[in-house]
Design a protein around this motif. Structure first.
Motif, short mmCIF file in Angstrom:
data_model
loop_
_atom_site.label_atom_id
_atom_site.label_comp_id
_atom_site.label_asym_id
_atom_site.label_seq_id
_atom_site.Cartn_x
_atom_site.Cartn_y
_atom_site.Cartn_z
N HIS A 61 3.61 -5.40 -4.53
CA HIS A 61 3.60 -4.05 -3.31
C HIS A 61 4.01 -3.53 -3.98
CE1 HIS A 61 4.34 -5.25 1.07
NE2 HIS A 61 3.76 -3.17 0.38
N PHE A 92 -1.78 -0.50 -3.92
CA PHE A 92 -2.40 -0.85 -3.62
C PHE A 92 -3.80 0.66 -3.41
CE2 PHE A 92 1.09 -2.50 -0.83
CZ PHE A 92 0.14 -3.40 -0.60
N HIS A 97 6.07 -8.62 3.46
CA HIS A 97 7.47 -7.93 3.68
C HIS A 97 7.65 -8.64 5.09
CE1 HIS A 97 4.85 -5.32 6.17
NE2 HIS A 97 5.30 -4.35 5.28
N ASP A 153 8.15 -2.92 -2.13
CA ASP A 153 6.94 -2.30 -0.75
C ASP A 153 7.66 -0.62 -1.40
OD1 ASP A 153 5.62 -1.26 1.52
OD2 ASP A 153 6.84 -2.06 3.07
N LYS A 156 -5.68 -5.45 1.83
CA LYS A 156 -4.96 -5.22 2.43
C LYS A 156 -5.08 -4.89 3.78
CE LYS A 156 0.00 -4.21 3.77
NZ LYS A 156 0.55 -2.94 2.88
N HIS A 183 2.99 0.86 -3.47
CA HIS A 183 1.92 2.31 -2.70
C HIS A 183 2.14 3.18 -3.81
CE1 HIS A 183 1.60 0.25 1.40
NE2 HIS A 183 3.18 -0.49 1.41
ZN LIG Z 1 3.40 -1.34 2.13
#
Ligand SMILES: [Zn+2]
Length: 464
Positions: free
Chosen positions: A68, A99, A247, A320, A155, A70
């Motif tokens: 996960h 992502f 999450h 995340d 996603k 970004h």
């Molecule tokens: Zn995220």
């Protein structure tokens, strides 16, 4: 287990440590040849090696897979893919899944190709991509081609109606993604919060003058996470598509996920270190830098999440990582400030310290959560996520007695803060290998950008 049939010496022998898998631990040496695990066993049974890495007294774990992540991609994140990879490597992550959020008018395949090239040029660790879902049926029709190219996960973002294209996907597009991915062996990841209701509550909170933790708590209550988890499970079940809930943060949402899992639905549940360690007090102390979504919850939620990890309801942990600078977070009014915080470099250190060293989980469970289960769910097991004969020789060496202190200055992201500033951690990351080559040596990164490779993944299906 040895391979005496090979005449060639091992490239490297990792000797003296305790090798931990999801199933147990053994005092064993690991022999590496041509980037892979060639043999595991008693040191005296190993073939000759060109080089030996002495890890006496240390734990040897499979490299961490962060599912996960970004980076800057149709977003204002401060880290490029290469920047995130550098930070990740310093935290024991050897593979990350980023992502791939496309620009306006880009096709899905164009985006995936472009970001893959960016990663192959600049990533120091291995990487894969999650395709991003937009509200565009023509774009969604490319899902089967993405799966053929090794990108098998998609996603769906539900939570950000105010943030434009691709941030709050209407149900018909969500369902189309589930339908198409499900029929072609893909898995859909969902950020489960009810964006339209959040939008309404944000407006009310803004009008009432809220601008901190109160704004977050009022506009993103756990009911809107739980409601979206429940309906996402039903929609995925109807479409016959594996669902990966990213999450998860709250007791209420956990109840819904547990109901689905108990009924045998094809879902997996992820949480993140920040939801296992921090409450809304972090916003009261740090302000907007701790603004994430879903928001940091309460102590009771933290306890429920750890229990769910121990009992197996939550089966993976991602960072995340969503990196911004303090200025990016604080310059706009709180209500406009971007959501997210850096975290890829602290993923393993915080989980080891708060989880294993504090006695909440075993090192074996940690390996399941951060290596084996991500690899299985994402479709790259046992090439990644395990130290079996034939697996990529991706591993991390931890000194269980070592100590470290988290500081923003000590991190390698372009973000200039950490949610864990000043935390004293037990367990110290010493070395890592990626495909048999040193990645970290005594905590120093020793590979160059571009060493990382794209990892094509198989269609798998979420259930573990
Ligand atoms: Zn995220």
């Amino acid at each position: 287990m040895t391979d005496s049939s090979h005449q060639k010496p091992l490239d490297l022998l990792v000797a003296g440590g305790t090798v931990v898998s999801g199933q147990g631990r053994q005092e064993a040496a690991i022999g590496v040849r041509d980037g892979r695990v060639a043999c595991i066993g008693a040191p005296e049974s190993m073939p000759a090696a060109e080089e030996t890495l002495d890890v006496s007294g240390k734990l040897v774990l499979p490299g961490v897979i962060d599912p996960h992540v970004h980076c800057r991609a149709y977003s204002s994140h401060i880290d490029s893919l290469a920047d995130v990879a550098r930070s990740a490597a310093h935290g024991g992550v050897t593979t990350m899944v980023v992502f791939a959020t496309g620009e306006e008018n880009e096709t899905m395949l164009t985006t995936l190709g472009r970001i893959r090239e960016e990663g192959e040029a600049g990533s120091v660790i291995d990487f894969s991509l999650h395709a991003w879902i937009f509200e565009d049926f023509e774009y969604l029709a490319e899902i089967p081609k993405a799966i053929d190219s090794g990108v098998t996960t998609f996603k769906v973002m539900m939570g950000y109606k105010k943030r434009g294209r691709g941030r709050c996907i209407p149900d018909e597009y969500f369902y189309a993604a589930l339908d198409i991915a499900g029929r072609h062996g893909g898995t859909v990841l969902v950020h489960a919060e009810n964006g339209p209701v959040i939008d309404y509550l944000e407006n009310k909170a803004f009008d009432a003058g809220m601008d901190g933790a109160d704004f977050q708590e009022y506009s993103r209550p756990p009911e809107l996470e739980a409601e979206n988890v429940a309906r996402s499970i039903h929609l995925a079940d109807l479409a016959g598509c594996p669902l990966y809930i990213v999450h998860l943060t709250s007791t209420l949402a956990l109840d819904e996920a547990q109901r689905g899992l108990a009924a045998g639905k094809n879902i997996v549940v992820e949480t993140c270190p920040q939801y296992l360690t921090l409450t809304g007090d972090a916003i009261r102390e740090m302000g907007a830098p701790a603004k994430v979504a879903p928001p940091l919850r309460e102590e009771a939620d933290i306890a429920a999440l750890w229990k769910a990890i121990q009992e197996g309801w939550i089966s993976l942990i991602g960072s995340d990582h969503a990196p911004y600078t303090v200025a990016q977070k604080n310059d706009p009014p709180f209500t406009e400030s971007p959501f997210g915080a850096p975290g890829i470099e602290t993923l393993l250190p915080v989980l080891y310290s708060e989880g294993v060293a504090q006695g909440r989980i075993s090192a074996e469970r940690l390996v399941q959560l951060t290596s084996e289960n991500p690899a299985r769910t994402l479709g790259c097991y046992p090439q990644k996520g395990a130290l079996l004969v034939g697996s990529d020789a991706d591993l991390v060496v931890i000194d269980p007695e070592g100590r470290s202190t988290v500081t923003a200055a000590g991190q390698h992201t372009n973000s200039d803060y950490t949610l864990f500033e000043g935390w004293e951690l037990t367990g110290r990351l010493e070395h890592s290998l990626l495909r048999g080559k040193p990645l970290l040596r005594d905590g120093e990164l020793v590979q160059e950008p571009g060493y990382g490779q794209f990892v094509p993944r198989a269609a798998s299906g979420a259930a573990l």
